[in-house]
Write an enzyme that holds these catalytic residues in place. Structure first.
Site, PDB file in Angstrom:
ATOM      1  N   ASP A 148      23.838   6.106  13.270  1.00  0.00           N
ATOM      2  CA  ASP A 148      22.538   6.020  13.939  1.00  0.00           C
ATOM      3  C   ASP A 148      22.767   6.212  15.433  1.00  0.00           C
ATOM      4  O   ASP A 148      23.796   5.784  15.981  1.00  0.00           O
ATOM      5  CB  ASP A 148      21.890   4.656  13.676  1.00  0.00           C
ATOM      6  CG  ASP A 148      20.401   4.670  13.987  1.00  0.00           C
ATOM      7  OD1 ASP A 148      19.598   4.720  13.048  1.00  0.00           O
ATOM      8  OD2 ASP A 148      20.041   4.661  15.188  1.00  0.00           O
ATOM      9  N   THR A 184      11.190  12.863   4.942  1.00  0.00           N
ATOM     10  CA  THR A 184      10.081  13.740   4.557  1.00  0.00           C
ATOM     11  C   THR A 184       9.886  14.780   5.653  1.00  0.00           C
ATOM     12  O   THR A 184       9.659  14.430   6.804  1.00  0.00           O
ATOM     13  CB  THR A 184       8.796  12.919   4.380  1.00  0.00           C
ATOM     14  OG1 THR A 184       9.106  11.848   3.495  1.00  0.00           O
ATOM     15  CG2 THR A 184       7.667  13.753   3.816  1.00  0.00           C
ATOM     16  N   GLU A 229      13.303  11.472  -0.805  1.00  0.00           N
ATOM     17  CA  GLU A 229      13.414  10.089  -1.263  1.00  0.00           C
ATOM     18  C   GLU A 229      12.023   9.574  -1.620  1.00  0.00           C
ATOM     19  O   GLU A 229      11.072   9.816  -0.885  1.00  0.00           O
ATOM     20  CB  GLU A 229      14.016   9.262  -0.111  1.00  0.00           C
ATOM     21  CG  GLU A 229      14.382   7.872  -0.477  1.00  0.00           C
ATOM     22  CD  GLU A 229      15.244   7.812  -1.723  1.00  0.00           C
ATOM     23  OE1 GLU A 229      16.402   8.196  -1.666  1.00  0.00           O
ATOM     24  OE2 GLU A 229      14.717   7.393  -2.782  1.00  0.00           O
ATOM     25  N   LEU A 255      11.520   6.242  -2.439  1.00  0.00           N
ATOM     26  CA  LEU A 255      11.532   4.781  -2.479  1.00  0.00           C
ATOM     27  C   LEU A 255      10.416   4.163  -1.642  1.00  0.00           C
ATOM     28  O   LEU A 255       9.977   4.716  -0.642  1.00  0.00           O
ATOM     29  CB  LEU A 255      12.893   4.222  -2.069  1.00  0.00           C
ATOM     30  CG  LEU A 255      13.552   4.671  -0.774  1.00  0.00           C
ATOM     31  CD1 LEU A 255      13.013   3.913   0.398  1.00  0.00           C
ATOM     32  CD2 LEU A 255      15.050   4.496  -0.916  1.00  0.00           C
ATOM     33  N   ARG A 256       9.958   3.007  -2.148  1.00  0.00           N
ATOM     34  CA  ARG A 256       8.898   2.267  -1.448  1.00  0.00           C
ATOM     35  C   ARG A 256       9.534   1.159  -0.637  1.00  0.00           C
ATOM     36  O   ARG A 256      10.470   0.502  -1.115  1.00  0.00           O
ATOM     37  CB  ARG A 256       7.939   1.618  -2.453  1.00  0.00           C
ATOM     38  CG  ARG A 256       7.182   2.560  -3.325  1.00  0.00           C
ATOM     39  CD  ARG A 256       6.670   1.848  -4.554  1.00  0.00           C
ATOM     40  NE  ARG A 256       7.759   1.416  -5.424  1.00  0.00           N
ATOM     41  CZ  ARG A 256       7.604   0.685  -6.523  1.00  0.00           C
ATOM     42  NH1 ARG A 256       6.418   0.254  -6.874  1.00  0.00           N
ATOM     43  NH2 ARG A 256       8.640   0.337  -7.273  1.00  0.00           N
ATOM     44  N   GLU A 257       9.034   0.917   0.550  1.00  0.00           N
ATOM     45  CA  GLU A 257       9.498  -0.244   1.306  1.00  0.00           C
ATOM     46  C   GLU A 257       9.180  -1.489   0.488  1.00  0.00           C
ATOM     47  O   GLU A 257       8.137  -1.571  -0.156  1.00  0.00           O
ATOM     48  CB  GLU A 257       8.795  -0.322   2.661  1.00  0.00           C
ATOM     49  CG  GLU A 257       9.330   0.697   3.635  1.00  0.00           C
ATOM     50  CD  GLU A 257       8.667   0.597   5.002  1.00  0.00           C
ATOM     51  OE1 GLU A 257       8.275  -0.508   5.406  1.00  0.00           O
ATOM     52  OE2 GLU A 257       8.541   1.641   5.648  1.00  0.00           O
ATOM     53  N   PHE A 304      -1.812   2.422  -8.003  1.00  0.00           N
ATOM     54  CA  PHE A 304      -2.462   2.958  -6.802  1.00  0.00           C
ATOM     55  C   PHE A 304      -3.975   3.063  -6.946  1.00  0.00           C
ATOM     56  O   PHE A 304      -4.608   3.964  -6.417  1.00  0.00           O
ATOM     57  CB  PHE A 304      -1.819   4.280  -6.368  1.00  0.00           C
ATOM     58  CG  PHE A 304      -0.521   4.011  -5.658  1.00  0.00           C
ATOM     59  CD1 PHE A 304       0.578   3.557  -6.360  1.00  0.00           C
ATOM     60  CD2 PHE A 304      -0.415   4.136  -4.287  1.00  0.00           C
ATOM     61  CE1 PHE A 304       1.764   3.240  -5.710  1.00  0.00           C
ATOM     62  CE2 PHE A 304       0.768   3.818  -3.624  1.00  0.00           C
ATOM     63  CZ  PHE A 304       1.858   3.373  -4.348  1.00  0.00           C
ATOM     64  N   CYS A 309       4.543   6.209   6.156  1.00  0.00           N
ATOM     65  CA  CYS A 309       4.665   7.405   5.308  1.00  0.00           C
ATOM     66  C   CYS A 309       3.319   8.068   5.029  1.00  0.00           C
ATOM     67  O   CYS A 309       3.090   9.203   5.449  1.00  0.00           O
ATOM     68  CB  CYS A 309       5.367   7.031   4.018  1.00  0.00           C
ATOM     69  SG  CYS A 309       6.997   6.377   4.333  1.00  0.00           S
ATOM     70  N   LYS A 315       1.169   9.578   8.130  1.00  0.00           N
ATOM     71  CA  LYS A 315       1.770  10.729   8.822  1.00  0.00           C
ATOM     72  C   LYS A 315       2.014  11.898   7.860  1.00  0.00           C
ATOM     73  O   LYS A 315       1.832  13.046   8.225  1.00  0.00           O
ATOM     74  CB  LYS A 315       3.042  10.320   9.567  1.00  0.00           C
ATOM     75  CG  LYS A 315       4.285  10.263   8.744  1.00  0.00           C
ATOM     76  CD  LYS A 315       5.532  10.111   9.595  1.00  0.00           C
ATOM     77  CE  LYS A 315       6.726   9.725   8.757  1.00  0.00           C
ATOM     78  NZ  LYS A 315       7.173  10.658   7.747  1.00  0.00           N
TER      79      LYS A 315
HETATM   80  C1  UGA Z   1       5.326   5.435   0.008  1.00  0.00           C
HETATM   81  C2  UGA Z   1       5.535   6.013  -1.399  1.00  0.00           C
HETATM   82  O1  UGA Z   1       4.970   5.133  -2.374  1.00  0.00           O
HETATM   83  C3  UGA Z   1       7.025   6.217  -1.687  1.00  0.00           C
HETATM   84  O2  UGA Z   1       7.183   6.848  -2.947  1.00  0.00           O
HETATM   85  C4  UGA Z   1       7.622   7.116  -0.601  1.00  0.00           C
HETATM   86  O3  UGA Z   1       9.025   7.293  -0.777  1.00  0.00           O
HETATM   87  C5  UGA Z   1       7.386   6.470   0.762  1.00  0.00           C
HETATM   88  O4  UGA Z   1       5.957   6.293   0.959  1.00  0.00           O
HETATM   89  C6  UGA Z   1       7.941   7.396   1.809  1.00  0.00           C
HETATM   90  O5  UGA Z   1       7.455   8.515   1.935  1.00  0.00           O
HETATM   91  O6  UGA Z   1       8.960   7.054   2.419  1.00  0.00           O
HETATM   92  P1  UGA Z   1       5.519   3.003   1.088  1.00  0.00           P
HETATM   93  O7  UGA Z   1       4.956   3.622   2.323  1.00  0.00           O
HETATM   94  O8  UGA Z   1       6.715   2.121   1.198  1.00  0.00           O
HETATM   95  O9  UGA Z   1       5.917   4.136   0.017  1.00  0.00           O
HETATM   96  O10 UGA Z   1       4.370   2.130   0.464  1.00  0.00           O
HETATM   97  P2  UGA Z   1       3.441   2.135  -0.827  1.00  0.00           P
HETATM   98  O11 UGA Z   1       3.884   1.070  -1.740  1.00  0.00           O
HETATM   99  O12 UGA Z   1       3.313   3.477  -1.398  1.00  0.00           O
HETATM  100  O13 UGA Z   1       2.052   1.702  -0.173  1.00  0.00           O
HETATM  101  C7  UGA Z   1       1.449   2.479   0.863  1.00  0.00           C
HETATM  102  C8  UGA Z   1       0.160   1.838   1.321  1.00  0.00           C
HETATM  103  O14 UGA Z   1      -0.848   1.971   0.326  1.00  0.00           O
HETATM  104  C9  UGA Z   1       0.248   0.343   1.618  1.00  0.00           C
HETATM  105  O15 UGA Z   1      -0.475   0.062   2.792  1.00  0.00           O
HETATM  106  C10 UGA Z   1      -0.415  -0.309   0.422  1.00  0.00           C
HETATM  107  O16 UGA Z   1      -0.974  -1.571   0.702  1.00  0.00           O
HETATM  108  C11 UGA Z   1      -1.477   0.728   0.114  1.00  0.00           C
HETATM  109  N1  UGA Z   1      -1.971   0.687  -1.285  1.00  0.00           N
HETATM  110  C12 UGA Z   1      -1.109   0.956  -2.299  1.00  0.00           C
HETATM  111  C13 UGA Z   1      -3.307   0.423  -1.533  1.00  0.00           C
HETATM  112  O17 UGA Z   1      -4.108   0.188  -0.613  1.00  0.00           O
HETATM  113  N2  UGA Z   1      -3.740   0.425  -2.831  1.00  0.00           N
HETATM  114  C14 UGA Z   1      -2.902   0.688  -3.870  1.00  0.00           C
HETATM  115  O18 UGA Z   1      -3.366   0.684  -5.028  1.00  0.00           O
HETATM  116  C15 UGA Z   1      -1.557   0.954  -3.604  1.00  0.00           C
END
Ligand code: UGA
Length: 442
Positions: free
Chosen positions: A41, A132, A162, A164-166, A260, A271, A274
Site C-alpha cells: 500500500d 472495479t 471481486e 465480496l461484500r463488506e 436485495f 461501491c 460510484k
Molecule cells: C457490493 C456488492 O454486493 C458486492 O458484490 C461487491 O463486491 C461490492 O459492492 C463491491 O463492488 O466491492 P457492499 O457495497 O459491501 O457490496 O454492500 P451490499 O451488501 O451490497 O449493500 C450495499 C447497500 O445496499 C447497503 O447500503 C445496503 O444497506 C443496501 N441494501 C442492500 C438495501 O438497501 N436493501 C437491500 O435489500 C440490500
C-alpha cells in the site's frame, strides 16, 4: 475458514496492490489458500500499522486471518511497490477508483501502478485488475505497460473482479457464487485458475472486456433491485399495502429471488453509488444512454428525503428537537461510512436545528472524522443515545439493535417515536410496546 480441498499445482508468489477493503481481504485470503503474498500500500502509516497487526478498518474474521498468516510467513506487508512487483509472479490491482465530478472513475492510481509494474518487469508476470474498473481499462493497462517497459519481458493482463461484500468479505472470498477470469491468454487463465484451486465455485473464463462488464452490470443490477423495491415502497405507503409482504412474495419467484429487496433509506457504500455512475458514464461514452441507471440513482437519493420528511411531518418543527440516530455505517457489520445514507439524514436534521445524538456499534470514529466536533453528540450506546429523544431513527440494520430492551428505550425517551429506516422491527410489536412507529412502505 479454509479452502475445501487442496488440488493446487504450486504456491504462487502474489502481490496485492492496495490494502483497502478489497486488497487486504484478498491478500489475507490468498495467503490462507497457501500462497506467498505481499500486500502493498502507498500509505506508510497503513503498512506500519499492518506490520504491527493493527487493522485499518473493521471487517469480521479479517484480523484473525491476517495474524494467522503473518505468523505462518505466508503474508507480509510492504510500501515498496518496486520490490513487491519484482518478487511476485501475479500482481492483483486493488487500488482505489474513486468517482470524479462527471461520474467517471478516477483511474490515476491504476495508471501509476501500471507504470511502476512496467519499470520493474523482471520476469513474466500476470497483472490482474481486481478493483472495479470501467470496461476497456485492461486494454489501457496493457498499452501503459508496453509503453514504459524496458526490454521484451512477457506479461499478460487479466480481469478478476471481486464480488465480496463488506461485513461478509472473508466468507464471500471462500464461498463465492462464481469466479470470473477475463483474459486473452491461455497461460494466464491456467495460472489464475490454479490460484483459486480448492474453492468450490464455478469459474467463468472470458475475455477482459466481458469480465469488466460483468462486475459493473452485477453491481448496477443489484442497485436497481433496491431502487425498484424502494419505488414499490412509495406506492405501498400511498395505497396502504405492506412492502415487506410484497417483497417476500415476489422473492418466492425463483426468477426474482429474495435478496436485495429490503426497502429502506436506500443503498450506500463505496461501491454501488460510484459503480452505477461510472457504468452510466462509460455506456454514454461508448454511445449508449443507459437512462435506467440515472433513474435508479434518483429513486435512491429520494429515499433519504422521504424518510426525513416522514419524521418532520410527525415532529412538525425540528429546531431544538432531540433526535437519536441509531446506526451510521452504510450497512451492518462494517465501520464504513462512505456514501452512507445516514450522512445526508444527519446533515438534514442538523441544518434544521435539531439536537442530534448518534450511536453506532463500529462507525463512531468514522463519524467523528466525517462530522467533526461540535456538530452532533456521540453516545456510548443506544440507551444513552435515546435519552430525552423525541424520535429514535434506526438507520443501520445492526443485530445489536434488534436485541434492544425497548421497554427501557421507551422509558428513556421524551416521546416514544421510532422511525425505522431499515424496516427492522415488527409494526404490531412496536405499537403494543406503546411506540408510534414509522417505517418505509406500510
Ligand atoms: C457490493 C456488492 O454486493 C458486492 O458484490 C461487491 O463486491 C461490492 O459492492 C463491491 O463492488 O466491492 P457492499 O457495497 O459491501 O457490496 O454492500 P451490499 O451488501 O451490497 O449493500 C450495499 C447497500 O445496499 C447497503 O447500503 C445496503 O444497506 C443496501 N441494501 C442492500 C438495501 O438497501 N436493501 C437491500 O435489500 C440490500
Amino acid at each position: 475458514m479454509a479452502a475445501t480441498k487442496k488440488t493446487r499445482s504450486k504456491k504462487h508468489k502474489i502481490c496485492v496492490v492496495g490494502a483497502g477493503h478489497v486488497g487486504l481481504v484478498a491478500a489475507a485470503c490468498f495467503a490462507e489458500l497457501g500462497h506467498k503474498v505481499i500486500c502493498e500500500d502507498a500509505s506508510k502509516q497503513r503498512i506500519t500499522d499492518l506490520k504491527k497487526l493493527k487493522m485499518p478498518f473493521f471487517e469480521p474474521e479479517l484480523e484473525a486471518l491476517v495474524k494467522k498468516n503473518v505468523k505462518k510467513g505466508h503474508l507480509t506487508f510492504s510500501y515498496s511497490l518496486d520490490n513487491a512487483v519484482k518478487k511476485s509472479d501475479v500482481i492483483f490491482l486493488a487500488v482505489g477508483t474513486p468517482p470524479l465530478a462527471d461520474g467517471s472513475a478516477d483511474l490515476t492510481s491504476v495508471e501509476n501502478v501500471a507504470r511502476t509494474i512496467a519499470f520493474n518487469l523482471n520476469s513474466y508476470k500476470i497483472i490482474v485488475e481486481k478493483s472495479t474498473v470501467p470496461v476497456q481499462t485492461g486494454q489501457k493497462i496493457k498499452e501503459t505497460i508496453n509503453r514504459y517497459r524496458h526490454g521484451s519481458v512477457e506479461f499478460d493482463i487479466a480481469s478478476n473482479p471481486e464480488f465480496l461484500r463488506e461485513g461478509k468479505a472473508v466468507y464471500d472470498f471462500f464461498y463465492p457464487d462464481r469466479i470470473v477470469i477475463g483474459t486473452e491468454s491461455k497461460r494466464a487463465a491456467i495460472i489464475l485458475k490454479d490460484i483459486y484451486a480448492g474453492l468450490k465455485a464455478p469459474i467463468i473464463v472470458t475475455n477482459i472486456n466481458t469480465a469488466e462488464l460483468i462486475k459493473h452490470a452485477s453491481n448496477s443490477f443489484l442497485a436497481a433491485k433496491i431502487s425498484f423495491i424502494n419505488a414499490v415502497s412509495r406506492v405501498c405507503d400511498l395505497a396502504g399495502a405492506d412492502v415487506d409482504m410484497v417483497a417476500s412474495a415476489m422473492g418466492m419467484d425463483k426468477r426474482i429471488g429474495k435478496s436485495f429487496l429490503n426497502a429502506g433509506i436506500g443503498y450506500g457504500g463505496f461501491c454501488f453509488p460510484k459503480d452505477l455512475e461510472a457504468f452510466h458514464y462509460i455506456a454514454s461514452k461508448l454511445g449508449y444512454d443507459f437512462g435506467l441507471l440515472k433513474e435508479v440513482k434518483r429513486i435512491n437519493d429520494e429515499q433519504q428525503l422521504y424518510f426525513v420528511e416522514k419524521v418532520k411531518e410527525r415532529l412538525w418543527v425540528l429546531k431544538d428537537k432531540h433526535i437519536a440516530i441509531l446506526g451510521l455505517a452504510f450497512k451492518a457489520d462494517t465501520d464504513d461510512m462512505r456514501f452512507a445514507p445516514s450522512e445526508g439524514i444527519v446533515r438534514y436534521f442538523l441544518e434544521q436545528g435539531a439536537i442530534v445524538t448518534a450511536y453506532d456499534p463500529q462507525a463512531m470514529n468514522e463519524a467523528k472524522q466525517l462530522f467533526g466536533k461540535g456538530t452532533l453528540r456521540y453516545a456510548k450506546n443506544a440507551y444513552e443515545a435515546v435519552k430525552d429523544a423525541e424520535c429514535a431513527c434506526f438507520l443501520t440494520e445492526w443485530d445489536e439493535f434488534r436485541g434492544l430492551d425497548f421497554k427501557k428505550i421507551k422509558k428513556r425517551m421524551r416521546f416514544p417515536l421510532v422511525a425505522d429506516g431499515r424496516n427492522m422491527f415488527n409494526r404490531d410489536q412496536m405499537q403494543r410496546l406503546g411506540f408510534e412507529y414509522l417505517r418505509i412502505g406500510g
